[in-house]
Scaffold this motif. Structure first.
Motif, short mmCIF file in Angstrom:
data_model
loop_
_atom_site.label_atom_id
_atom_site.label_comp_id
_atom_site.label_asym_id
_atom_site.label_seq_id
_atom_site.Cartn_x
_atom_site.Cartn_y
_atom_site.Cartn_z
N GLY A 206 0.79 -1.08 -0.03
CA GLY A 206 0.20 -0.26 -0.06
C GLY A 206 0.54 1.25 -0.09
O GLY A 206 0.21 2.44 -0.01
N VAL A 207 2.19 1.16 -0.04
CA VAL A 207 2.98 2.43 -0.13
C VAL A 207 3.76 2.35 -1.33
O VAL A 207 4.13 1.12 -1.91
N ASP A 208 4.42 3.29 -1.82
CA ASP A 208 4.94 3.51 -3.03
C ASP A 208 6.26 2.90 -3.03
O ASP A 208 7.03 2.36 -4.05
N TYR A 209 7.03 3.07 -1.85
CA TYR A 209 8.52 2.72 -1.97
C TYR A 209 8.88 2.43 -0.43
O TYR A 209 8.26 3.18 0.35
N VAL A 210 9.42 1.54 -0.13
CA VAL A 210 9.84 0.94 1.33
C VAL A 210 11.51 1.12 1.33
O VAL A 210 11.90 0.17 0.69
N ALA A 211 12.01 1.78 2.15
CA ALA A 211 13.40 2.08 2.42
C ALA A 211 13.70 1.16 3.67
O ALA A 211 13.58 1.65 4.82
N LEU A 212 14.34 0.13 3.48
CA LEU A 212 14.47 -1.02 4.59
C LEU A 212 15.90 -0.87 5.17
O LEU A 212 17.07 -0.49 4.41
N GLY A 213 15.99 -0.89 6.32
CA GLY A 213 17.40 -0.90 6.75
C GLY A 213 17.25 -2.31 7.99
O GLY A 213 16.45 -2.77 8.37
N HIS A 214 18.78 -2.61 8.52
CA HIS A 214 18.86 -3.64 9.44
C HIS A 214 19.93 -4.86 8.72
O HIS A 214 20.96 -4.96 9.36
N LEU A 215 19.29 -5.33 7.65
CA LEU A 215 20.46 -6.30 6.98
C LEU A 215 21.28 -5.48 6.13
O LEU A 215 21.16 -4.53 5.59
N HIS A 216 22.61 -6.08 6.12
CA HIS A 216 23.76 -5.27 5.45
C HIS A 216 24.06 -5.36 4.18
O HIS A 216 25.10 -5.17 3.61
N GLY A 217 23.47 -6.46 3.66
CA GLY A 217 23.41 -6.69 2.20
C GLY A 217 22.62 -5.91 1.38
O GLY A 217 21.34 -5.88 1.61
N GLU A 218 22.89 -5.29 0.38
CA GLU A 218 21.96 -4.65 -0.46
C GLU A 218 21.37 -5.86 -1.38
O GLU A 218 21.80 -6.57 -2.05
N GLN A 219 19.63 -5.35 -1.34
CA GLN A 219 18.86 -6.56 -1.81
C GLN A 219 17.64 -5.91 -2.06
O GLN A 219 17.24 -4.94 -1.58
N ARG A 226 13.24 -2.43 -0.75
CA ARG A 226 14.77 -2.81 -0.80
C ARG A 226 15.56 -2.53 0.22
O ARG A 226 15.04 -1.57 1.26
N TYR A 227 16.42 -3.21 0.54
CA TYR A 227 17.42 -2.90 1.55
C TYR A 227 18.74 -2.27 0.83
O TYR A 227 19.30 -2.80 -0.08
N SER A 228 19.06 -1.16 1.39
CA SER A 228 20.46 -0.33 0.78
C SER A 228 21.56 -1.30 1.23
O SER A 228 22.61 -1.05 0.66
N GLY A 229 21.51 -1.77 2.56
CA GLY A 229 22.76 -2.38 3.08
C GLY A 229 23.68 -1.47 3.66
O GLY A 229 23.28 -0.07 3.63
N SER A 230 24.80 -1.72 4.35
CA SER A 230 25.57 -1.10 5.04
C SER A 230 26.33 -0.55 4.13
O SER A 230 26.93 -1.27 3.11
N PRO A 231 27.02 0.81 4.21
CA PRO A 231 28.14 1.29 3.27
C PRO A 231 29.24 0.66 3.06
O PRO A 231 29.87 0.87 2.37
N GLU A 238 30.51 -10.52 4.57
CA GLU A 238 30.35 -9.56 3.29
C GLU A 238 31.49 -9.05 2.42
O GLU A 238 31.37 -8.17 1.65
N ALA A 239 32.29 -10.01 2.28
CA ALA A 239 33.53 -9.85 1.45
C ALA A 239 32.89 -9.59 -0.14
O ALA A 239 33.56 -8.84 -0.92
N GLY A 240 31.86 -10.50 -0.25
CA GLY A 240 31.50 -10.42 -1.78
C GLY A 240 30.40 -9.56 -2.07
O GLY A 240 29.70 -9.53 -3.27
N HIS A 241 30.02 -8.72 -1.01
CA HIS A 241 28.96 -7.77 -1.10
C HIS A 241 29.34 -6.74 -2.22
O HIS A 241 30.49 -6.22 -2.08
N HIS A 242 28.37 -6.18 -2.73
CA HIS A 242 28.42 -4.77 -3.63
C HIS A 242 27.85 -3.69 -2.77
O HIS A 242 26.73 -3.50 -2.64
N LYS A 243 28.89 -2.85 -2.22
CA LYS A 243 28.16 -2.08 -1.34
C LYS A 243 27.86 -0.89 -2.01
O LYS A 243 28.49 -0.23 -3.01
N GLY A 244 26.73 -0.13 -1.48
CA GLY A 244 26.19 1.20 -2.20
C GLY A 244 25.14 1.49 -1.42
O GLY A 244 24.76 1.37 -0.39
N SER A 245 24.10 2.58 -2.26
CA SER A 245 22.91 3.06 -1.91
C SER A 245 22.06 2.84 -3.15
O SER A 245 22.58 2.69 -4.19
N TRP A 246 20.78 2.98 -2.73
CA TRP A 246 19.83 3.06 -3.91
C TRP A 246 19.46 4.48 -4.35
O TRP A 246 19.38 5.17 -3.40
#
Length: 252
Positions: A206-219, A226-231, A238-246
């Motif tokens: 029922g909402v247009d976008y949900v910006a999630l936090g807590h999990l540290h992988g972008e997904q 979406r999760y942005s993940g930790s920077p 997390e060695a194989g994570h692609h870190k960033g933001s949405w």
């Protein structure tokens, strides 16, 4: 409206004895560059600004500097508290700070009072849901059970009620939770209650976008959830994570 979704800064964290603050400062410099180069209208931080409730003095100084710099940009900023934050400390002087365009959402009792931002298509209602302690929510909201799902279901019911009263404008929700379908890493603090920590993704319908936090992988759980993940990586998992933001464009 162009939105930069980030979360889980964990300012003041150390990694196996290594002070991460200089690297976190580099990330925040990068964030400011993105706000400027990409013409960002809204920056959202979905919880865990700090790594612990009483944050180190140097971490508070870094947060103060970056918020001061963000206040000088064109962007509005909405920040919610996470399970690592002290909601009361993070929310100090929030009403005063809001006049600078920095909105600190740390009180569960006010989660259905959105930050309203206008663009050429009209208003966008931004609801910052702080991390919800299931025990406190069960008591304060007279919930039938003590769980993350019950707490966030009630929170989203209050959000939808407010949206309806406003004529259902475009909407964005910040939430700090373990949503089903997300993949954890080794650096998140366990928030299990009664053996259950996950929340169904349809809680956020029922909402247009949900910006999630807590999990540290972008997904991406859904295109608009979406999760942005930790920077930065805070564990070897997390060695194989692609870190960033949405970077999200919210149209008419």
């Amino acid at each position: 409206m162009r939105i930069l979704h980030t979360s889980d800064w964990h300012l003041g964290r150390a990694f196996h004895g290594v002070d991460m603050l200089p690297h976190q400062a580099d990330y925040l410099d990068h964030l400011l560059e993105i706000v400027d180069s990409e013409g960002v209208d809204l920056v959202v931080v979905a919880g865990d600004v700090y790594d612990r409730g009483p944050p180190p003095v140097d971490a508070v100084s870094l947060a103060s500097r970056v918020l001061g710099r963000l206040a000088q940009t064109r962007a509005q900023v909405v920040i919610s508290s996470g399970n690592h934050d002290s909601a009361r400390r993070l929310g100090f002087a929030s009403e005063l700070i809001a006049h600078a365009g920095i909105h600190l959402c740390t009180e569960a009792s006010r989660l259905d009072q959105p930050v309203l931002i206008e663009d050429e298509h009209g208003p966008v209602a931004i609801y910052g849901i702080p991390y919800l302690d299931p025990e406190v929510c069960k008591r304060d909201w007279s919930l039938p059970v003590r769980s993350h799902e019950a707490s966030l279901t009630e929170a989203m019911s209050r959000v939808r009620t407010d949206l309806s009263k406003r004529g259902d404008p475009r909407s964005l929700v910040l939430a700090h939770a373990f949503v089903a379908g997300g993949q954890p890493s080794d650096s998140e603090r366990d928030i299990t209650v009664g053996g259950i920590d996950r929340v169904p993704v349809n809680v956020f319908d029922g909402v247009d976008y949900v910006a999630l936090g807590h999990l540290h992988g972008e997904q991406t759980l859904r295109d608009n959830v979406r999760y942005s993940g930790s920077p930065l990586a805070y564990s070897f998992s997390e060695a194989g994570h692609h870190k960033g933001s949405w970077l999200i464009d919210l149209g008419a």
